[in-house]
Motif scaffolding. Structure first.
Motif, mmCIF file in Angstrom:
data_model
loop_
_atom_site.group_PDB
_atom_site.id
_atom_site.type_symbol
_atom_site.label_atom_id
_atom_site.label_comp_id
_atom_site.label_asym_id
_atom_site.label_seq_id
_atom_site.Cartn_x
_atom_site.Cartn_y
_atom_site.Cartn_z
ATOM 1 N N GLY A 133 -51.082 36.549 71.989
ATOM 2 C CA GLY A 133 -51.261 35.162 72.406
ATOM 3 C C GLY A 133 -52.504 34.506 71.837
ATOM 4 N N LYS A 134 -53.255 35.230 71.014
ATOM 5 C CA LYS A 134 -54.478 34.699 70.412
ATOM 6 C C LYS A 134 -54.142 33.806 69.226
ATOM 7 N N LEU A 135 -54.872 32.675 69.099
ATOM 8 C CA LEU A 135 -54.679 31.789 67.954
ATOM 9 C C LEU A 135 -55.344 32.381 66.723
ATOM 10 N N VAL A 136 -54.566 32.501 65.634
ATOM 11 C CA VAL A 136 -55.091 33.033 64.381
ATOM 12 C C VAL A 136 -54.639 32.123 63.244
ATOM 13 N N ARG A 137 -55.281 32.252 62.094
ATOM 14 C CA ARG A 137 -54.916 31.498 60.897
ATOM 15 C C ARG A 137 -53.963 32.334 60.052
ATOM 16 N N SER A 138 -52.878 31.709 59.631
ATOM 17 C CA SER A 138 -51.845 32.424 58.889
ATOM 18 C C SER A 138 -51.411 31.623 57.678
ATOM 19 N N GLY A 139 -50.889 32.323 56.685
ATOM 20 C CA GLY A 139 -50.324 31.660 55.520
ATOM 21 C C GLY A 139 -48.860 31.318 55.699
ATOM 22 N N ASP A 140 -48.284 31.681 56.853
ATOM 23 C CA ASP A 140 -46.860 31.455 57.125
ATOM 24 C C ASP A 140 -46.701 30.227 58.002
ATOM 25 N N ILE A 141 -46.122 29.153 57.466
ATOM 26 C CA ILE A 141 -45.966 27.903 58.213
ATOM 27 C C ILE A 141 -45.046 28.077 59.419
ATOM 28 N N SER A 142 -44.132 29.036 59.346
ATOM 29 C CA SER A 142 -43.210 29.254 60.462
ATOM 30 C C SER A 142 -43.833 30.111 61.562
ATOM 31 N N CYS A 143 -44.959 30.761 61.246
ATOM 32 C CA CYS A 143 -45.666 31.658 62.164
ATOM 33 C C CYS A 143 -44.860 32.916 62.493
#
Length: 304
Positions: A133-143
Motif C-alpha cells: 500500500g506504499k506509494l512508489v515511483r514506477s515506470g509502468d503507467i498501468s501500475c
C-alpha cells in the motif's frame, strides 16, 4: 536504449583528461628525449594525440550544456499550441541553480521556479501503490508493476502549483489556492492535417484559449492552452494518489495541451531535484519533409 548525454560527456572529459594528464606527467619527457636521441621527429602516440585534441572540446561542451544552456527537441504534442512537435528549444541551466553534470546534485542555489514557467525535467515516474500500500515511483503507467524501472527521459511541462499551494482541477476548471484561474477562448485550433498531432487536434475539434496564471508577485502570465474534451477526460485533482496540497520541494506541472498531456494529474508532483532548467527560446522548428519543412516564423520565438 536510452542514453544520458551529460553522463557520456562527463565520462569522455574525464577519460581524455586522464590520458593526456598521465602521459604528460610520466611518459612525455622520456619519449621526447628518446626520439631526440635518435634524431626522429617528435609525435604523440595516436591515443594521446586524440585525447589532447578532444579534451578541451568536450570540456567546453560539457560546461556549456551543464551550466549555461542545453538544447532539447520537443517529441510530442503535450505542450501545443505553445510548443509544436519538432521545435528545438534552449533551456536555461542556471535559472534554478547549478547542478553537477550527470549526478544532477545542486551545488549553487540561484532561484526557484515561478508559477507559469515552462520547465524541463527528468521524468520522476508514475505514482503507484505497491503490495504493502506504499506509494512508489514506477515506470509502468498501468501500475501493474509498481517497481518497474523509471526510464531516464527529459520531459517538458508548465509549472501550475508551487510548494504549499492548494490546486484543484476538475476537467477544464482550475483553482489555485481557492481562486479560479481565468481563461478566455480564442477560437478553433487551426493546423496542418498532414501532421499527426495537428490532425488529432483538428479531428477532436480542439479550441485555443488564453490562460491567465497569477504569480506570487501579482504579475500575470498569459499563455496559450488547447482543449479537446472529445478526446479524453483527464484525471481530477485531488485523486487517489495526488493530493490537492503541493508538498514541500515539489511542483505541480501540466501540459498546455490539457486533454493530451500525461502530467502531474497522473504522476503527482515534480520533485525539485528532478529539475533541469527553464525553457526560454525556440532556436529551430522542423515540421518534417513534405509537411512544412523549416518553420521560419517560429525560429527565435520566446517561450512564455
Amino acid at each position: 536504449m536510452e542514453f544520458d548525454f551529460s553522463a557520456i560527456l562527463l565520462a569522455l572529459t574525464v577519460l581524455f583528461g586522464v590520458v593526456w594528464g598521465l602521459d604528460r606527467l610520466f611518459l612525455y619527457k622520456k619519449r621526447k628525449a628518446r626520439l631526440a636521441a635518435t634524431g626522429s621527429e617528435y609525435r604523440d602516440p595516436a591515443p594521446v594525440d586524440w585525447a589532447r585534441s578532444l579534451f578541451p572540446v568536450v570540456l567546453v561542451v560539457l560546461v556549456l550544456r551543464s551550466f549555461v544552456a542545453e538544447p532539447f527537441r520537443i517529441p510530442s504534442g503535450s505542450m501545443m499550441p505553445t510548443l509544436d512537435v519538432g521545435d528545438f528549444i534552449l533551456v536555461n541551466k542556471f535559472a534554478y541553480g547549478l547542478r553537477m553534470p550527470a549526478f544532477n546534485t545542486k551545488f549553487l542555489d540561484l532561484g526557484e521556479p515561478k508559477r507559469g514557467d515552462v520547465v524541463v525535467f527528468r521524468f520522476p515516474g508514475f505514482l503507484c501503490r505497491d503490495a504493502s500500500g506504499k506509494l512508489v515511483r514506477s515506470g509502468d503507467i498501468s501500475c501493474a508493476d509498481p517497481h518497474a524501472p523509471v526510464p531516464s527521459q527529459n520531459w517538458i511541462k508548465r509549472v501550475i502549483g508551487l510548494p504549499g499551494d492548494t490546486v484543484e482541477i476538475q476537467g477544464a476548471d482550475l483553482l489555485i489556492n481557492g481562486k479560479p484561474v481565468q481563461a478566455d477562448e480564442v477560437g478553433p485550433y487551426v493546423g496542418n492535417p498532414q501532421r499527426d498531432e495537428e490532425r488529432l487536434m483538428l479531428d477532436m475539434g480542439a479550441t485555443v484559449w488564453t490562460e491567465h496564471l497569477q504569480r506570487e508577485d501579482g504579475r500575470m502570465v498569459n499563455h496559450m492552452t488547447a482543449r479537446m474534451p472529445a478526446y479524453t477526460t483527464p484525471n481530477s485533482i485531488p485523486n487517489a494518489v495526488v493530493p490537492s496540497k503541493v508538498p514541500a520541494d515539489c511542483y505541480l506541472v501540466m501540459g498546455d495541451n490539457r486533454n493530451n498531456s500525461t502530467d502531474s494529474r497522473w504522476w503527482g508532483c515534480l520533485p525539485e531535484q528532478n529539475l533541469a532548467g527553464k525553457a526560454f527560446m525556440i532556436w529551430m522548428s522542423w515540421k518534417g519533409w513534405g509537411t512544412g519543412g523549416v518553420d521560419l516564423h517560429r525560429i527565435g520565438g520566446i517561450i512564455h
